[in-house]
Enzyme design. Structure first.
Site, PDB file in Angstrom:
ATOM      1  N   LYS B  73      41.146  27.770  33.337  1.00  0.00           N
ATOM      2  CA  LYS B  73      42.090  28.800  33.780  1.00  0.00           C
ATOM      3  C   LYS B  73      43.165  28.936  32.701  1.00  0.00           C
ATOM      4  O   LYS B  73      43.559  27.927  32.090  1.00  0.00           O
ATOM      5  CB  LYS B  73      42.699  28.352  35.112  1.00  0.00           C
ATOM      6  CG  LYS B  73      43.553  29.380  35.826  1.00  0.00           C
ATOM      7  CD  LYS B  73      44.061  28.795  37.155  1.00  0.00           C
ATOM      8  CE  LYS B  73      44.883  29.779  37.947  1.00  0.00           C
ATOM      9  NZ  LYS B  73      45.314  29.212  39.251  1.00  0.00           N
ATOM     10  N   SER B 148      44.537  32.328  42.980  1.00  0.00           N
ATOM     11  CA  SER B 148      44.803  32.886  41.673  1.00  0.00           C
ATOM     12  C   SER B 148      43.757  32.508  40.621  1.00  0.00           C
ATOM     13  O   SER B 148      43.712  33.131  39.566  1.00  0.00           O
ATOM     14  CB  SER B 148      46.172  32.418  41.194  1.00  0.00           C
ATOM     15  OG  SER B 148      46.196  31.011  41.064  1.00  0.00           O
ATOM     16  N   SER B 172      44.646  28.265  45.589  1.00  0.00           N
ATOM     17  CA  SER B 172      44.197  29.031  44.421  1.00  0.00           C
ATOM     18  C   SER B 172      42.889  28.569  43.799  1.00  0.00           C
ATOM     19  O   SER B 172      42.356  29.256  42.928  1.00  0.00           O
ATOM     20  CB  SER B 172      45.285  29.032  43.339  1.00  0.00           C
ATOM     21  OG  SER B 172      46.267  29.987  43.644  1.00  0.00           O
TER      22      SER B 172
END
Lengths: 482, 480, 98
Positions: B73, B148, B172
Site C-alpha cells: 500500500k 482504504s 481498511s
C-alpha cells in the site's frame, strides 16, 4: 521596592539535558555542527517515523527532580502539544501535560531579606525545536532558513510556583538552580549556547489582596543579569500603569538588551489552543520505589550540603565554603588539594585568591587550566619546607596553572629556590645597613616598622628569593648590635 | 494454469520443487498487470528497478518469499520509491528510508512489486478518495474495491500480485478484502511494527497482509510480525510459526455470535451467507453460541473521535517546509501553511482534520476525546470478558457487498460501512476477513473472525478450516 | 452543533484555508457527525479509566548511543526550497514569532 504593591514572579526554565544522543532518536546532540547534519527521519518528522525514548534523558530528569526535592511520578506519560511553526518538524512538540515526571519540589534562596522557600510546581521532559535564522540582513531578507540540528535535544522544563517576590530572589533562585544542575552534571547550563533559557511571569497586587494581578510574560532574556533587569523594569512599568489607573494587558513582552526596556510582542496570543492529548507513539513510564531509591542513592553531594560539610569538617569560614562550593569542579579541586596538604584554610586562601583571580582574568573554566589539587599541594609543601617564599610561590603557581609542570621542576628550571644561606644573606644585609644610615637611625629611635623597608630592599636585591623571616631576624639582631 | 493465478503458497511450493522459474512468475504477473491495470487501476507506481534476470530464489536471511513479488500500500515508506499516500501533498515525495515491514519483506526474499492505490492518507472506505484516480473492483465494473487498502485488495483479486500488504485503522484491510473476495488479516495492535507506516491514527493503525488463501496469510505473518526497536508500541512476544496452524480442525472451538451485531439492519444476502458459514463451522465441530456485546455503533462513534483527533495531529507536519507540496501562492509563513494544506489535501482529509481539531480544542477535550477513551475501555473490557469464555467471535465483515462508485456521498453513510470492523481496532484485537460466498450480483461476501490479543493462530486455524469446508477455490473475475 | 464561526476558528487552528462554501458545508456535516457521536452519552463512563494504550506495555527505552545521521543530500532532497544546506521558508515576520 515598594510598600504598597507586592510583586509576584514565577519562572519557567528550559534546560538542555547533556545526553550524547537526542531524546527520541540516535542523532548527536553536539552543538555547532554544520546545519542539518545531525538529523534523521525521526527528528525531521518524516512521514512514518516514530520516537523511542532515551533512557538517560529520563534518568537525568529524575536526578534533577530528586535534587530539587520533588516527588517522582509513579506513572507518567507523554503528550503532544500542537502548533504550527517551521522549527517544529512534526507540528507538535512531544512534551508532558498532566502527568510530569516530577512535581512539588522547592528551592531555598537567601537574599538580604533572609531565607525564602520557592516552590517548584513541576519538572517535565520534552524535545527542543530547531533554529530559524534570517537570510541576509533582517531588512533586506525575504526568507528564513531552518536548521534542525537542535530539534529533539532533550529539555527539562522547570516551572516554579509564583512564590518569588523580588527580582533579586529570582536571580538567586536561578543561581541555585544552575549550581544544582551543574553539580548533577545533567546540563552545561550555557546560556550563550541556549542550553539554559528562562521565561518569567510577573504581576503586581496591592499588599493584602488575594487575587493575582494581570500577569505579563517576559521572554528573550539571555543572562541572569538581564532577567533581573527585565523584572525590575517590568515592576516599575506595571506600578506606573496601576497608579495611573491604566489596564495592564495580559501579553508576552520581550526584553530589549540595548534599550533596557521590555517591548510588547502582539499577535502571539491568537492561537494558544495547543490541543494536548496523550502521545500514542510512546508508552507510559512507570517508576517503582526501587529505581527511585537507586537514583537517589547515586546523587552526588549537592551544593548546600557540601558547603555545610566544608564548614564543619575543614573548619573554614562560611564565606570560604560558599565560594569553594560554587561549582562542583572548584569544590573537587579544593578537596583534592586538602587531601594531600592538610591545611584547609591555607588551601582555601590559594584557591580563592590566586586560582580564581587567574580563572577570572583569563575567562577560563577550571577544566581549561593545567593545574590540579595535587600540584597545588606539592607547591604548598615547598613553601612549608622553606624551599620557596610565598611571594615566589605566586610565580610558581602561575606557571603550574598554565603548563601543569610539577612545582619542583619549575623551581629547579627557573632557579627560584629561596636563599636561606646564612652567610650569603648576612652579606646582603650588611650592605643594605650600610646604604641606609637614616633608616637605621629611625629604627633605633623606636620606628620598628621601618624594618619592613629594609627587608623589602633585600627582597629586591635577591629578586624575591631571600627567606623574608630570616632576613627580618637578621636585621633585628644586627641593628641591636650597632 | 497461468502463473499469475497461483497463490503465494503454491508459487513457493513450485519454486521449491523446481517446477517453475522465478523469472516466468515475474513475467506472468507483469504481463497480467499490463493487461488489466489500465482498467482496475490498483497501482500508483510500479517498481521499475526489478532486474528479472538477476532474481534469486535463495540466500536471503529468511527464505520465506524466495524472490516473489509483494505489493505495498502506498503509505509504507520505501527508499527510492515514491510514497504518496495517494495524496497530492506527497505526489513527489521520495522517502530516504524503508519501513520496517519493507525491510522484513526484503530480508525474507520478497521483491517490491509496486505501490498500491488507497484512500488519501487511508481515510475512506472506497478508494474513491485517492487524489489520483479511483480503483475499480475486479468483480464489478462500476463497483468500488472498498478501502482504504482498495488497491492492494484489487491487485490480489485481479491476479496482479500474489500477496499485498495493507494497513487497517478501522477496517481498511478487511473491508476491501471482503469487497474484492480475498483474505485480509488485521493483526493485534503491536504485533507488526508501524515504523515507516505513514500515520493516520497511531493508536489504531496496524499493517497486515491481503492474499488469495489463508496459507498465504500465515506465511506473511511469519515474515512481518515481531518486536521492532524503532516502534515503542510494538510488542515482544513469542510469535509462533503460523503455518503450523493451517489445520482443518475446529472441533471444540468455542465461537461467539454477537447478538447486537446481528440485530442491526444489513443486507439479507450477506446475513444468510454468513449464517450458513457459521452453521458449517458448527457441523465441523465448533461450539457456537450467541453472546451479548457492546453495540458496534458506540465503537464507531468513539472511533470517529479518536481516529480524527490523532489524524489532525499526525497530518499537521505537512506544512510545505521539509518535503511534499508547497503552494506557489505564498506571501508569508501563515499563507504557506494554509494554502499548502488547502491545495494538498482532499476533502475527506480536510473534514477529518477539522473534526479531530475540534474534538481536541479548548473546552471540548473531556466531552469528546476523554469520553471516547473511556468508551474504549468499556469495549476492550467487553472483548476481554467474552474471550474468557469464547475462543473466537464471528460476524459479517461489512453490512453489504461492494457498492457503486459515487454511490455514497454522505460522510456518515460512508462511515457506516465500517460498523463491523471498527470495534476490533478500538480494542486492539486481531481479525480476519475471508470470502464466504457471493451475492446474486456476483459480488463477494466477507466473513469476519475476531480473536483475543495475540491469538492470530487461532483465527488462522478457523479461517483455514472454513476455507476448506466452503471449498471456495480461488475465483477470478472475468477481465478483459 | 458547530456554527460557521467555530468552523473558521478550527480551520485557523488546523492551518487550513477554506472557501465560504466549504465553511458552510463543513458546519453542516460536522454538526451531523457530532450528533451521531452523541450516542456515547448513552454509556455511563463516570468511574471508567480512559484507555490510550490497548496493549499493556511500559518503559520502552533506548540506550543513549549516537548513531549515524542521515546523509545531508537525503535530508534535503525532498525540500520544496533550500539554501546553504537549510530549508528555506518565507521570511518570518515579527508578529509571527513565537
Amino acid at each position: 521596592m515598594d510598600n504598597k504593591y507586592e510583586t509576584i514572579i514565577g519562572l519557567e526554565v528550559h534546560v538542555q539535558l547533556d545526553t550524547d544522543s537526542k531524546i527520541f532518536c540516535s542523532c548527536s546532540t553536539e552543538f555547532g555542527r554544520e546545519p542539518n547534519t545531525n538529523t534523521c527521519p525521526i527528528c525531521l518528522g518524516l512521514p512514518g517515523s516514530l520516537p523511542v525514548l532515551n533512557k538517560k534523558a529520563v534518568d537525568y530528569l529524575l536526578m534533577t527532580g530528586l535534587a530539587l526535592n520533588c516527588e517522582i511520578a509513579s506513572y507518567s506519560k507523554f503528550d503532544r502539544k500542537n502548533y504550527f511553526y517551521p522549527d517544529l518538524p512534526k507540528a507538535y512538540q512531544i512534551s508532558q501535560y498532566d502527568l510530569p515526571l516530577a512535581k512539588n519540589g522547592h528551592i531555598n534562596v537567601k537574599t538580604k531579606e533572609g531565607e525564602h522557600r520557592i516552590g517548584i510546581t513541576r519538572i517535565h521532559l520534552e524535545e527542543d525545536a530547531g533554529k530559524l535564522i534570517h537570510e541576509g540582513s533582517i531588512d533586506s531578507s525575504s526568507g528564513s532558513l531552518v536548521d534542525y540540528n537542535r530539534t529533539g535535544v532533550p529539555l527539562a522544563e522547570i516551572v516554579s510556583e509564583p512564590d518569588i517576590r523580588t527580582p533579586e530572589q529570582a536571580r538567586e533562585y536561578l543561581k541555585h538552580l544552575k549550581k544544582t544542575l551543574e553539580y548533577l552534571k545533567v546540563s552545561d547550563c550555557n546560556m550563550e549556547e541556549g542550553s539554559l533559557r528562562c521565561d518569567a511571569n510577573i504581576s503586581l497586587r496591592p499588599y493584602g489582596q488575594k487575587e493575582f494581578g494581570t500577569k505579563v510574560e517576559l521572554k528573550n532574556m539571555n543572562s541572569f543579569k538581564a532577567i533581573e533587569k527585565a523584572l525590575e523594569y517590568e515592576q516599575k512599568r506595571q506600578r506606573k500603569f496601576i497608579e495611573s489607573n491604566k489596564d495592564i494587558i495580559q501579553e508576552t513582552r520581550t526584553w530589549d538588551e540595548n534599550k533596557n526596556i521590555t517591548i510588547s510582542m502582539r499577535g502571539k496570543e491568537e492561537a494558544n489552543d495547543y490541543r494536548y492529548f496523550p502521545e500514542p507513539d510512546l508508552v507510559p513510564i512507570e517508576i517503582d520505589q526501587e529505581s527511585e531509591s537507586k537514583i537517589k542513592d547515586n546523587l552526588p553531594e549537592l551544593p548546600n550540603k557540601r558547603k555545610n560539610r566544608f564548614i564543619n569538617k575543614y573548619n573554614i569560614p562560611e564565606y570560604d565554603a560558599e565560594v569553594l562550593t560554587d561549582t562542583r569542579e572548584l569544590a573537587d579541586f579544593f578537596e583534592d588539594c586538602v587531601l594531600e596538604y592538610n591545611d584547609p584554610k591555607e588551601v582555601s586562601n590559594w584557591v580563592m585568591g590566586e586560582f580564581l583571580r587567574l580563572i577570572n582574568e583569563e575567562k577560563m573554566s577550571i577544566s581549561d587550566t593545567k593545574i590540579n589539587g595535587k600540584l597545588l599541594a606539592d607547591m604548598l609543601k615547598l613553601i612549608e619546607k622553606g624551599t620557596i617564599s610565598t611571594k615566589i610561590a605566586k610565580t610558581v603557581f602561575a606557571e603550574i596553572f598554565y603548563t601543569g609542570k610539577s612545582p619542583k621542576d619549575i623551581v629547579e628550571e627557573k632557579g627560584l629556590k629561596q636563599i636561606s644561606d646564612q652567610d650569603k644573606l648576612e652579606e646582603i644585609v650588611k650592605d643594605i645597613i650600610a646604604d641606609n644610615p637614616d633608616v637605621i637611625e629611625d629604627i633605633k629611635n623606636g620606628k620598628d616598622r621601618a624594618i619592613g623597608f629594609l627587608v623589602g630592599q633585600v627582597m629586591k636585591e635577591t629578586k624575591g628569593k631571600a627567606n623574608p623571616q630570616m632576613v627580618n631576624k637578621m636585621f633585628k639582631e644586627k641593628i641591636k648590635q650597632i | 494454469m497461468e502463473l499469475y493465478k497461483c497463490s503465494l503458497s503454491e508459487l513457493i511450493k513450485m519454486l521449491k520443487e523446481n517446477r517453475v522459474k522465478l523469472k516466468d512468475i515475474h513475467e506472468s504477473i507483469s504481463f497480467r498487470i499490463s493487461n488489466v491495470d489500465k482498467r482496475i487501476k490498483a497501482f500508483v507506481s510500479l517498481n521499475n528497478n526489478i532486474k528479472i534476470d538477476q532474481l534469486k530464489t535463495k540466500d536471503y536471511i529468511d527464505d520465506y518469499l524466495k524472490g516473489l513479488p509483494v505489493a505495498f500500500k502506498d503509505n509504507m515508506s520505501t527508499e527510492g520509491i515514491k510514497t504518496t499516500c495517494s495524496s497530492k501533498m506527497l505526489k513527489k515525495y521520495n522517502p530516504p528510508y524503508d519501513a520496517t515491514v519493507v525491510k522484513k519483506v526484503k530480508k525474507s526474499g520478497g521483491i517490491i512489486l509496486g505501490k498500491t492505490n488507497m484512500d488519501e492518507y487511508a481515510m475512506g472506505s472506497s478508494t474513491e478518495n485517492s487524489a489520483f484516480f479511483p480503483t475499480v473492483n475486479p468483480w464489478g465494473k462500476n463497483r468500488v474495491p472498498g478501502g482504504s487498502s482498495g488497491g492492494s485488495a484489487a491487485a490480489v483479486a485481479a491476479g496482479m500480485a500474489p500477496v499485498a500488504l495493507g494497513s487497517d485503522t478501522g477496517g481498511s484491510i478487511r473491508q476491501p478484502a471482503s469487497f474484492c473476495g480475498v483474505v485480509g488479516l488485521k493483526p493485534t495492535y503491536g504485533a507488526v511494527s508501524r515504523y515507516g507506516l505513514v500515520a493516520f491514527a497511531s493508536s489504531l493503525d496496524q499493517i497486515g497482509p491481503l492474499a488469495k488463501k489463508v496459507d498465504d496469510i500465515a506465511i506473511m505473518m511469519n515474515v512481518i510480525t515481531g518486536k521492532d526497536k524503532n516502534d515503542s508500541t510494538s510488542i515482544n512476544n513469542n510469535y509462533p510459526d503460523y503455518t503450523k496452524y493451517l489445520k482443518n480442525d475446529v472441533k471444540g472451538m468455542k465461537i461467539g455470535i454477537p447478538n447486537q451485531y446481528f440485530e442491526m439492519e444489513f443486507d439479507d444476502q450477506v446475513r444468510n451467507s454468513v449464517i450458513s458459514a457459521v452453521k458449517k463451522l458448527e457441523e465441523a465441530g465448533a461450539e457456537v453460541k450467541k453472546v451479548d456485546v457492546t453495540g458496534a455503533e458506540y465503537a464507531l462513534a468513539a472511533y470517529y473521535i479518536i481516529a480524527t483527533a490523532e489524524a489532525s495531529s499526525n497530518l499537521a507536519r505537512y506544512d510545505g517546509v521539509r518535503y511534499g507540496l508547497r503552494s506557489d501562492n505564498v506571501n508569508n509563513l501563515r499563507d504557506m501553511f494554509s494554502e499548502t494544506r488547502k491545495e494538498g489535501f482532499g476533502e475527506e482529509v480536510k473534514r477529518r482534520i477539522m473534526l479531530g481539531t475540534y474534538v481536541l480544542s479548548a473546552g471540548y477535550y473531556d466531552d469528546f476525546y476523554l469520553k471516547a477513551q473511556k468508551v474504549r475501555t468499556l469495549i476492550k473490557n467487553d472483548f476481554n470478558k467474552i474471550f474468557k469464555e469464547f475462543d473466537l467471535m464471528v460476524s459479517p465483515t461489512t453490512p453489504s457487498t461492494a457498492f457503486k462508485l459515487g454511490e455514497k456521498r454522505d460522510p456518515l453513510e460512508m462511515y457506516a460501512a465500517d460498523i463491523f470492523t471498527v470495534p476490533v481496532n478500538i480494542a486492539g484485537i486481531p481479525a480476519i476477513s475471508i470470502p464466504c460466498g457471493f451475492d446474486n450480483k456476483g459480488l463477494p461476501i466477507g466473513f469476519q473472525i475476531m480473536g483475543p490479543h495475540f491469538k492470530e493462530e487461532k483465527i488462522i486455524q478457523a479461517a483455514y478450516t472454513l476455507e476448506k469446508i466452503l471449498n471456495l477455490d480461488i475465483k477470478y473475475p472475468e477481465l478483459k | 452543533m458547530i456554527d460557521q464561526k467555530e468552523v473558521k476558528y478550527i480551520a485557523n487552528l488546523a492551518s487550513l484555508k477554506l472557501s465560504e462554501d466549504q465553511v458552510k458545508k463543513f458546519s453542516k456535516q460536522l454538526s451531523d457527525i457530532l450528533d451521531y457521536i452523541e450516542k456515547l452519552d448513552e454509556l455511563k463512563t463516570d468511574n471508567i479509566r480512559p484507555t490510550s494504550y490497548t496493549v499493556p506495555v511500559k518503559n520502552v527505552l533506548r540506550d543513549d548511543v549516537v548513531k549515524d545521521s542521515l546523509d545531508i543530500k537525503k535530508v534535503l532532497k525532498n525540500a520544496p526550497e533550500r539554501s546553504n544546506n537549510q530549508f528555506r521558508v518565507p521570511k518570518i515576520m515579527d508578529e509571527e514569532k513565537k
